[in-house]
Design a protein around this motif. Structure first.
Motif, PDB file in Angstrom:
ATOM      1  N   TRP A 126       5.847  -2.560  -1.648  1.00 19.05           N
ATOM      2  CA  TRP A 126       5.753  -3.463  -0.524  1.00 19.05           C
ATOM      3  C   TRP A 126       4.473  -3.348   0.203  1.00 19.05           C
ATOM      4  O   TRP A 126       3.884  -2.571  -0.013  1.00 19.05           O
ATOM      5  CB  TRP A 126       7.208  -3.499   0.254  1.00 19.05           C
ATOM      6  CG  TRP A 126       8.337  -3.105  -0.342  1.00 19.05           C
ATOM      7  CD1 TRP A 126       8.681  -3.405  -1.613  1.00 19.05           C
ATOM      8  CD2 TRP A 126       9.210  -2.516   0.059  1.00 19.05           C
ATOM      9  NE1 TRP A 126       9.948  -3.104  -1.852  1.00 19.05           N
ATOM     10  CE2 TRP A 126      10.554  -2.528  -0.736  1.00 19.05           C
ATOM     11  CE3 TRP A 126       9.572  -1.808   1.139  1.00 19.05           C
ATOM     12  CZ2 TRP A 126      11.586  -1.635  -0.605  1.00 19.05           C
ATOM     13  CZ3 TRP A 126      10.867  -0.841   1.415  1.00 19.05           C
ATOM     14  CH2 TRP A 126      11.836  -1.046   0.364  1.00 19.05           C
ATOM     15  N   ALA A 127       4.519  -4.534   0.817  1.00 19.65           N
ATOM     16  CA  ALA A 127       3.199  -4.540   2.024  1.00 19.65           C
ATOM     17  C   ALA A 127       1.841  -4.490   1.451  1.00 19.65           C
ATOM     18  O   ALA A 127       0.970  -3.813   2.158  1.00 19.65           O
ATOM     19  CB  ALA A 127       3.594  -3.555   3.142  1.00 19.65           C
ATOM     20  N   HIS A 128       1.707  -4.713   0.192  1.00 20.11           N
ATOM     21  CA  HIS A 128       0.446  -4.394  -0.444  1.00 20.11           C
ATOM     22  C   HIS A 128      -0.610  -5.204   0.157  1.00 20.11           C
ATOM     23  O   HIS A 128      -0.627  -6.584   0.126  1.00 20.11           O
ATOM     24  CB  HIS A 128       0.500  -4.890  -2.123  1.00 20.11           C
ATOM     25  CG  HIS A 128      -0.379  -4.062  -2.729  1.00 20.11           C
ATOM     26  ND1 HIS A 128      -1.798  -4.256  -2.683  1.00 20.11           N
ATOM     27  CD2 HIS A 128      -0.438  -3.131  -3.849  1.00 20.11           C
ATOM     28  CE1 HIS A 128      -2.460  -3.501  -3.489  1.00 20.11           C
ATOM     29  NE2 HIS A 128      -1.638  -2.738  -4.387  1.00 20.11           N
ATOM     30  N   PRO A 129      -1.727  -4.741   0.571  1.00 24.67           N
ATOM     31  CA  PRO A 129      -2.975  -5.533   1.314  1.00 24.67           C
ATOM     32  C   PRO A 129      -3.346  -6.586   0.470  1.00 24.67           C
ATOM     33  O   PRO A 129      -4.070  -7.521   0.898  1.00 24.67           O
ATOM     34  CB  PRO A 129      -3.970  -4.606   1.751  1.00 24.67           C
ATOM     35  CG  PRO A 129      -3.160  -3.240   1.801  1.00 24.67           C
ATOM     36  CD  PRO A 129      -2.026  -3.202   0.656  1.00 24.67           C
ATOM     37  N   VAL A 130      -3.408  -6.456  -0.881  1.00 21.03           N
ATOM     38  CA  VAL A 130      -4.054  -7.407  -1.920  1.00 21.03           C
ATOM     39  C   VAL A 130      -3.438  -8.754  -1.672  1.00 21.03           C
ATOM     40  O   VAL A 130      -3.725  -9.798  -2.060  1.00 21.03           O
ATOM     41  CB  VAL A 130      -4.000  -6.890  -3.344  1.00 21.03           C
ATOM     42  CG1 VAL A 130      -2.618  -7.044  -3.762  1.00 21.03           C
ATOM     43  CG2 VAL A 130      -4.890  -7.681  -4.059  1.00 21.03           C
ATOM     44  N   MET A 148     -11.071  -9.913  -3.473  1.00 17.44           N
ATOM     45  CA  MET A 148     -10.303  -8.966  -2.783  1.00 17.44           C
ATOM     46  C   MET A 148     -10.335  -7.732  -3.002  1.00 17.44           C
ATOM     47  O   MET A 148     -10.334  -6.697  -2.149  1.00 17.44           O
ATOM     48  CB  MET A 148      -8.818  -9.776  -2.893  1.00 17.44           C
ATOM     49  CG  MET A 148      -7.970  -8.910  -1.782  1.00 17.44           C
ATOM     50  SD  MET A 148      -8.105  -9.606  -0.100  1.00 17.44           S
ATOM     51  CE  MET A 148      -9.026  -8.266   0.502  1.00 17.44           C
ATOM     52  N   THR A 149     -10.302  -7.283  -4.282  1.00 17.19           N
ATOM     53  CA  THR A 149     -10.400  -6.136  -4.981  1.00 17.19           C
ATOM     54  C   THR A 149     -11.622  -5.545  -4.680  1.00 17.19           C
ATOM     55  O   THR A 149     -11.681  -4.398  -3.840  1.00 17.19           O
ATOM     56  CB  THR A 149     -10.420  -5.929  -6.259  1.00 17.19           C
ATOM     57  OG1 THR A 149      -9.045  -6.629  -6.784  1.00 17.19           O
ATOM     58  CG2 THR A 149     -10.392  -4.608  -6.974  1.00 17.19           C
ATOM     59  N   ALA A 150     -13.001  -5.972  -4.677  1.00 14.50           N
ATOM     60  CA  ALA A 150     -14.121  -5.490  -4.001  1.00 14.50           C
ATOM     61  C   ALA A 150     -14.328  -5.393  -2.640  1.00 14.50           C
ATOM     62  O   ALA A 150     -14.813  -4.259  -2.115  1.00 14.50           O
ATOM     63  CB  ALA A 150     -15.312  -6.547  -4.464  1.00 14.50           C
ATOM     64  N   GLY A 151     -13.564  -6.397  -2.054  1.00 13.12           N
ATOM     65  CA  GLY A 151     -13.392  -5.941  -0.371  1.00 13.12           C
ATOM     66  C   GLY A 151     -12.367  -4.724   0.041  1.00 13.12           C
ATOM     67  O   GLY A 151     -12.933  -4.198   0.783  1.00 13.12           O
ATOM     68  N   LEU A 152     -11.517  -4.560  -0.736  1.00  8.79           N
ATOM     69  CA  LEU A 152     -10.657  -3.374  -0.441  1.00  8.79           C
ATOM     70  C   LEU A 152     -11.443  -2.187  -0.756  1.00  8.79           C
ATOM     71  O   LEU A 152     -11.493  -1.045  -0.025  1.00  8.79           O
ATOM     72  CB  LEU A 152      -9.426  -3.313  -1.406  1.00  8.79           C
ATOM     73  CG  LEU A 152      -8.410  -4.316  -0.976  1.00  8.79           C
ATOM     74  CD1 LEU A 152      -7.220  -4.642  -2.059  1.00  8.79           C
ATOM     75  CD2 LEU A 152      -8.060  -4.073   0.417  1.00  8.79           C
ATOM     76  N   ALA A 153     -12.364  -2.219  -1.752  1.00  6.30           N
ATOM     77  CA  ALA A 153     -13.172  -1.085  -2.176  1.00  6.30           C
ATOM     78  C   ALA A 153     -14.434  -0.886  -0.935  1.00  6.30           C
ATOM     79  O   ALA A 153     -14.548   0.232  -0.670  1.00  6.30           O
ATOM     80  CB  ALA A 153     -13.962  -1.025  -3.276  1.00  6.30           C
TER      81      ALA A 153
END
Length: 387
Positions: A126-130, A148-153
Motif C-alpha cells: 500500500w501507499a506506494h509513491p509511484v 516517475m521512476t527516474a524521479g524517485l531515483a
C-alpha cells in the motif's frame, strides 16, 4: 547529544505527516508521498530509516485498525495487530535495502520500490509513491511511469532539491488543468449506501431494490450499469434466473459483484448479466489478506477463504470493448493495474464494498489511487462503491 536525536525525531515526524497528507484521499495530494524517499535517503542509520519507513506506512494506513474492528465487530486490538503486522514487509524491505553509499542508493531504492510492487511483498504494498505518477504526468502512460521512476531515483541522490523542484513544477501544472477521468459512453457506476447488509441480506426484496436501481439507471440511457462488490451476494442459478428474466426485454447489461462458492472456498467475482443469461466476468486477483484471503488454512487441511488468482484475467471482454477490472483491495496495490495496462484495455472498472471503513479515509484513498492510474494511462473510469 540533543542534536543527535533531533534529526531522527524530525525525520520520523515528517514521515508521519507525509503519510497522513499524501494518503488523505485527495487525488491531487498524492505527490506529497514523494517526500518519503527523500527522508529515507537522508536517514543516517539503518534504524532511523526503519523508523521513517514505519512512520510513513503506519500513517498512510491509519484507517486499518478502526476498519478491522468494524469488519469483525471486535475491539481495536485485532486491528492494531494486523496494522503493525502489515507494516513489517514495507519496513523490512526499506531497512534492509537502505545504504550509506550514495552511489548505489538510487538502485537500492528502486529495488525496494520494485519489490513492494509485486508479490509476495507487494501483497501489502500500500501507499506506494509511484501512484503519484498519474497526478504528475496525466496521459503520459508508460512514459509517465518511467519518468516517475527516474524521479524517485533522483529524490534519493544529493540532487534531490533540484529533482523535487522539477516534480513540483509538473504537480502545479497538472493541478491547474486537472479534470477527473471520463465515464465510458453508455456506462453508469452506481454508488450505494446499504452498509453491512450488502452481500449479507440476499432476500427477494433486496434483489428487487437492486433491480429498481438498475432500471432507473437504464432509463437514463445507460447500456451498462455497474453495481458494487458483493451486490448480488452468492451467485447461484436462482439469482441468475431472476436477473435474466428481469433483463429479458431490456437493452442493458448489469456488471455486479458477487461471491461464487464451492467446497474449497469462494471466488470474489464480477458477473455480467443481460437478457440472455449471466456469466462470470472476472475473478479477483488479490482479495484482502487476512479477512478474505487466508492461505494458511490449507496448511491445516482446512477449507475456506477467498482464492487469489494473482495474475489471472487482467482484462475482460465486455461487448466490443475490453475492461481492466479492479475489486476493492486491488485498488490499493500496484501490480494489478499495471498488469492490466500491459494488455491495453479500453477503460477501467473499479468496484468496492467499503461499509466497514466508515469514519476512515480508506474508500477515498481507493478512489484517489484508481483515479490517478486511470489518468496516467488516459483511460475512462467507472466507479461503484457501497458505504
Amino acid at each position: 547529544m540533543c542534536r543527535d536525536y533531533l534529526q531522527p525525531a524530525l525525520l520520523i515526524f515528517a514521515s508521519i505527516a507525509i503519510g497522513v497528507v499524501g494518503w488523505s484521499g485527495h487525488v491531487l495530494l498524492l505527490p506529497v508521498a514523494l517526500g518519503f524517499p527523500v527522508l529515507w535517503s537522508i536517514a543516517r542509520t539503518r534504524s532511523v530509516a526503519a523508523l521513517v519507513s514505519a512512520g510513513y506506512f503506519l500513517a498512510a494506513s491509519r484507517g486499518l485498525p478502526q476498519g478491522v474492528a468494524a469488519f469483525f465487530s471486535s475491539d481495536i486490538w485485532p486491528g492494531l495487530l494486523l496494522w503493525l503486522g502489515a507494516s513489517m514487509s514495507f519496513v523490512t524491505v526499506h531497512s534492509v535495502l537502505w545504504t550509506r553509499n550514495p552511489n548505489v542508493r538510487p538502485f537500492h531504492y528502486l529495488l525496494a520500490a520494485a519489490v513492494m510492487s509485486v508479490p509476495p511483498f507487494g501483497i501489502t504494498g500500500w501507499a506506494h509513491p509511484v501512484t503519484a505518477a498519474g497526478v504528475l504526468f496525466p496521459g503520459w502512460g508508460w512514459w509517465g511511469l518511467w519518468l516517475m521512476t527516474a524521479g524517485l531515483a533522483g529524490l534519493v541522490t544529493r540532487m534531490w532539491p533540484a529533482v523535487a523542484i522539477a516534480l513540483a513544477g509538473f504537480w502545479l501544472w497538472s493541478a491547474a488543468i486537472w479534470t477527473d477521468p471520463k465515464l465510458p459512453e453508455g456506462w453508469r457506476g452506481v454508488d450505494l449506501e446499504m452498509g453491512a447488509s450488502l452481500g449479507r441480506e440476499n432476500g427477494l426484496q433486496r434483489h428487487r431494490d437492486m433491480i429498481a436501481t438498475v432500471r432507473g439507471a437504464a432509463s437514463d440511457g445507460a447500456r451498462y450499469v455497474v453495481l458494487p462488490e458483493s451486490a448480488l451476494g452468492f451467485w447461484t442459478p436462482t439469482v441468475e434466473r431472476l436477473w435474466t428474466g428481469v433483463l429479458h426485454n431490456a437493452d442493458a447489461t448489469v456488471i455486479a459483484g458477487a461471491a461464487l462458492l464451492d467446497a474449497g472456498g469462494y471466488d470474489n467475482v464480477l458477473v455480467a448479466i443481460d437478457g440472455k443469461g449471466g456469466r462470470i466476468l472476472y475473478r479477483e486477483r488479490m482479495p484482502v489478506p487476512g479477512s478474505m484471503w487466508q492461505p494458511w488454512l490449507s496448511w491445516f487441511a482446512e477449507n475456506g477463504g477467498a482464492r487469489a488468482d494473482f495474475f489471472a484475467n487482467p482484462v475482460v471482454p465486455i461487448g466490443a470493448s475490453r475492461a481492466a477490472p479492479l475489486i476493492c483491495y486491488e485498488q490499493l496495490i500496484v501490480w494489478p493495474i499495471l498488469q492490466s495496462m500491459l494488455h491495453d484495455p479500453d477503460f477501467v472498472v473499479a468496484v468496492g464494498n467499503g461499509w466497514w471503513t466508515e469514519g476512515t479515509s480508506i474508500v477515498a484513498i481507493q478512489r484517489a489511487a484508481t483515479t490517478a492510474w486511470a489518468k496516467l494511462f488516459a483511460r475512462p473510469l467507472v466507479l461503484s462503491f457501497n458505504t
